[in-house]
Design a protein around this motif. Structure first.
Motif, PDB file in Angstrom:
ATOM      1  N   LYS A   5     -50.251 164.111  46.476  1.00 15.03           N
ATOM      2  CA  LYS A   5     -49.073 163.610  45.820  1.00 15.03           C
ATOM      3  C   LYS A   5     -49.295 163.797  44.304  1.00 15.03           C
ATOM      4  N   ILE A   6     -50.377 164.022  43.952  1.00 18.07           N
ATOM      5  CA  ILE A   6     -50.491 164.212  42.297  1.00 18.07           C
ATOM      6  C   ILE A   6     -50.464 165.632  41.869  1.00 18.07           C
ATOM      7  N   ASP A   7     -49.281 166.098  41.746  1.00 18.71           N
ATOM      8  CA  ASP A   7     -48.975 167.482  41.821  1.00 18.71           C
ATOM      9  C   ASP A   7     -48.085 167.790  40.328  1.00 18.71           C
ATOM     10  N   ASN A   8     -48.221 166.683  39.367  1.00 22.10           N
ATOM     11  CA  ASN A   8     -47.693 167.149  38.128  1.00 22.10           C
ATOM     12  C   ASN A   8     -48.643 167.080  36.804  1.00 22.10           C
ATOM     13  N   ARG A   9     -48.839 168.056  35.900  1.00 21.60           N
ATOM     14  CA  ARG A   9     -49.702 167.584  34.950  1.00 21.60           C
ATOM     15  C   ARG A   9     -48.838 167.296  33.779  1.00 21.60           C
ATOM     16  N   ILE A  10     -49.121 166.033  33.370  1.00 22.25           N
ATOM     17  CA  ILE A  10     -48.477 165.604  32.202  1.00 22.25           C
ATOM     18  C   ILE A  10     -49.268 165.034  30.984  1.00 22.25           C
ATOM     19  N   ARG A  11     -48.720 164.956  29.651  1.00 13.86           N
ATOM     20  CA  ARG A  11     -49.447 164.719  28.622  1.00 13.86           C
ATOM     21  C   ARG A  11     -48.937 163.371  27.862  1.00 13.86           C
ATOM     22  N   PHE A  12     -49.862 162.447  27.511  1.00 12.80           N
ATOM     23  CA  PHE A  12     -49.353 161.342  27.074  1.00 12.80           C
ATOM     24  C   PHE A  12     -49.509 161.740  25.617  1.00 12.80           C
ATOM     25  N   PHE A  22     -44.526 164.029  -1.045  1.00 13.83           N
ATOM     26  CA  PHE A  22     -43.288 163.585  -1.776  1.00 13.83           C
ATOM     27  C   PHE A  22     -43.026 161.973  -1.821  1.00 13.83           C
ATOM     28  N   GLY A  23     -44.214 161.128  -1.348  1.00 12.00           N
ATOM     29  CA  GLY A  23     -43.964 159.849  -1.349  1.00 12.00           C
ATOM     30  C   GLY A  23     -43.089 159.403  -0.089  1.00 12.00           C
ATOM     31  N   GLY A  24     -42.941 160.219   0.852  1.00 13.78           N
ATOM     32  CA  GLY A  24     -42.312 159.613   2.123  1.00 13.78           C
ATOM     33  C   GLY A  24     -43.495 160.078   3.475  1.00 13.78           C
ATOM     34  N   THR A  25     -42.838 159.890   4.623  1.00 15.35           N
ATOM     35  CA  THR A  25     -43.693 160.260   5.816  1.00 15.35           C
ATOM     36  C   THR A  25     -43.080 161.065   6.650  1.00 15.35           C
ATOM     37  N   VAL A  26     -44.003 161.808   7.264  1.00  9.59           N
ATOM     38  CA  VAL A  26     -43.281 162.875   8.318  1.00  9.59           C
ATOM     39  C   VAL A  26     -43.843 162.453   9.810  1.00  9.59           C
ATOM     40  N   GLN A  27     -42.922 162.288  10.634  1.00  6.94           N
ATOM     41  CA  GLN A  27     -43.075 161.672  11.857  1.00  6.94           C
ATOM     42  C   GLN A  27     -43.692 162.917  12.966  1.00  6.94           C
ATOM     43  N   SER A  28     -44.473 162.753  13.836  1.00  6.80           N
ATOM     44  CA  SER A  28     -44.776 163.736  14.804  1.00  6.80           C
ATOM     45  C   SER A  28     -45.565 163.066  15.961  1.00  6.80           C
ATOM     46  N   TRP A  29     -45.676 163.790  16.966  1.00  7.63           N
ATOM     47  CA  TRP A  29     -46.237 163.335  18.165  1.00  7.63           C
ATOM     48  C   TRP A  29     -47.502 164.161  18.326  1.00  7.63           C
ATOM     49  N   VAL A  30     -48.574 163.340  18.543  1.00 10.60           N
ATOM     50  CA  VAL A  30     -49.916 163.921  18.688  1.00 10.60           C
ATOM     51  C   VAL A  30     -50.273 163.322  20.147  1.00 10.60           C
ATOM     52  N   SER A  31     -50.893 164.383  20.762  1.00 11.54           N
ATOM     53  CA  SER A  31     -51.408 164.380  22.246  1.00 11.54           C
ATOM     54  C   SER A  31     -52.772 163.036  22.424  1.00 11.54           C
ATOM     55  N   VAL A  32     -52.530 162.230  23.300  1.00  6.75           N
ATOM     56  CA  VAL A  32     -53.507 161.358  23.419  1.00  6.75           C
ATOM     57  C   VAL A  32     -54.239 161.684  24.579  1.00  6.75           C
ATOM     58  N   VAL A  72     -52.831 153.596  26.528  1.00  6.32           N
ATOM     59  CA  VAL A  72     -51.355 153.888  26.625  1.00  6.32           C
ATOM     60  C   VAL A  72     -50.515 152.689  26.508  1.00  6.32           C
ATOM     61  N   THR A  73     -49.622 152.839  25.670  1.00  2.00           N
ATOM     62  CA  THR A  73     -48.488 151.715  25.652  1.00  2.00           C
ATOM     63  C   THR A  73     -46.989 152.141  25.770  1.00  2.00           C
ATOM     64  N   ALA A  74     -46.206 151.241  25.813  1.00  2.00           N
ATOM     65  CA  ALA A  74     -44.762 151.707  26.058  1.00  2.00           C
ATOM     66  C   ALA A  74     -44.418 152.368  24.873  1.00  2.00           C
ATOM     67  N   ALA A  75     -45.006 152.443  23.691  1.00  7.13           N
ATOM     68  CA  ALA A  75     -44.568 152.855  22.299  1.00  7.13           C
ATOM     69  C   ALA A  75     -44.736 154.417  22.492  1.00  7.13           C
ATOM     70  N   ASP A  76     -45.833 154.957  23.656  1.00  7.34           N
ATOM     71  CA  ASP A  76     -46.266 156.425  23.738  1.00  7.34           C
ATOM     72  C   ASP A  76     -45.073 157.209  24.633  1.00  7.34           C
ATOM     73  N   THR A  89     -39.307 165.447  28.731  1.00 14.09           N
ATOM     74  CA  THR A  89     -39.875 164.322  27.898  1.00 14.09           C
ATOM     75  C   THR A  89     -39.300 163.102  28.518  1.00 14.09           C
ATOM     76  N   LEU A  90     -40.212 162.064  28.885  1.00 10.88           N
ATOM     77  CA  LEU A  90     -39.855 160.701  29.246  1.00 10.88           C
ATOM     78  C   LEU A  90     -40.387 159.548  28.329  1.00 10.88           C
ATOM     79  N   GLN A  91     -39.575 158.457  28.294  1.00 12.84           N
ATOM     80  CA  GLN A  91     -39.930 157.471  27.199  1.00 12.84           C
ATOM     81  C   GLN A  91     -40.497 156.608  28.244  1.00 12.84           C
ATOM     82  N   ILE A  92     -41.361 155.828  28.049  1.00 17.77           N
ATOM     83  CA  ILE A  92     -42.315 154.871  29.110  1.00 17.77           C
ATOM     84  C   ILE A  92     -41.754 153.410  28.622  1.00 17.77           C
ATOM     85  N   ARG A  93     -41.008 153.083  29.845  1.00 22.46           N
ATOM     86  CA  ARG A  93     -40.364 151.774  29.615  1.00 22.46           C
ATOM     87  C   ARG A  93     -41.293 150.592  30.019  1.00 22.46           C
TER      88      ARG A  93
END
Length: 98
Positions: A5-12, A22-32, A72-76, A89-93
């Motif tokens: 049943k474990i047939d999908n490779r996923i990345r958190f 310039f005084g701001g921030t850049v948001q990006s996603w990093v692999s956990v 791993v949290t619901a924010a990931d 891509t899936l949001q964790i609820r």
């Protein structure tokens, strides 16, 4: 959980902010972590966005416990690396430890 049943490779992934110089921030996603998982989709879910019908992907992702799983949290988020849903891509609820 049976091995077949474990047939999908996923990345958190976790959102991270860095200084843009310039005084701001850049948001990006990093692999956990990248792990094997099973995915059981829920079919028949659609939503209306901007006046048109839009399909959504919902379901249950199950992974085996590993040393970093408690971090791993619901924010990931989850990104499918391989399998039928590769590139999605899936949001964790919620997280339900067993």
């Amino acid at each position: 959980m049976r091995g077949g049943k474990i047939d999908n490779r996923i990345r958190f992934e976790r959102q991270s902010g860095s200084d843009d110089g310039f005084g701001g921030t850049v948001q990006s996603w990093v692999s956990v972590a990248e792990v094997w998982a099973s995915f059981r989709p829920e079919f028949g879910r659609e939503k209306v966005a901007a006046g048109r019908l839009e399909s959504t992907l919902r379901g249950t992702v199950a992974v085996r416990r590993w040393s970093g799983s408690s971090a791993v949290t619901a924010a990931d988020r989850i990104v499918f690396v391989s399998g039928h849903y590769a590139g999605k891509t899936l949001q964790i609820r919620s997280i339900i430890p067993t």
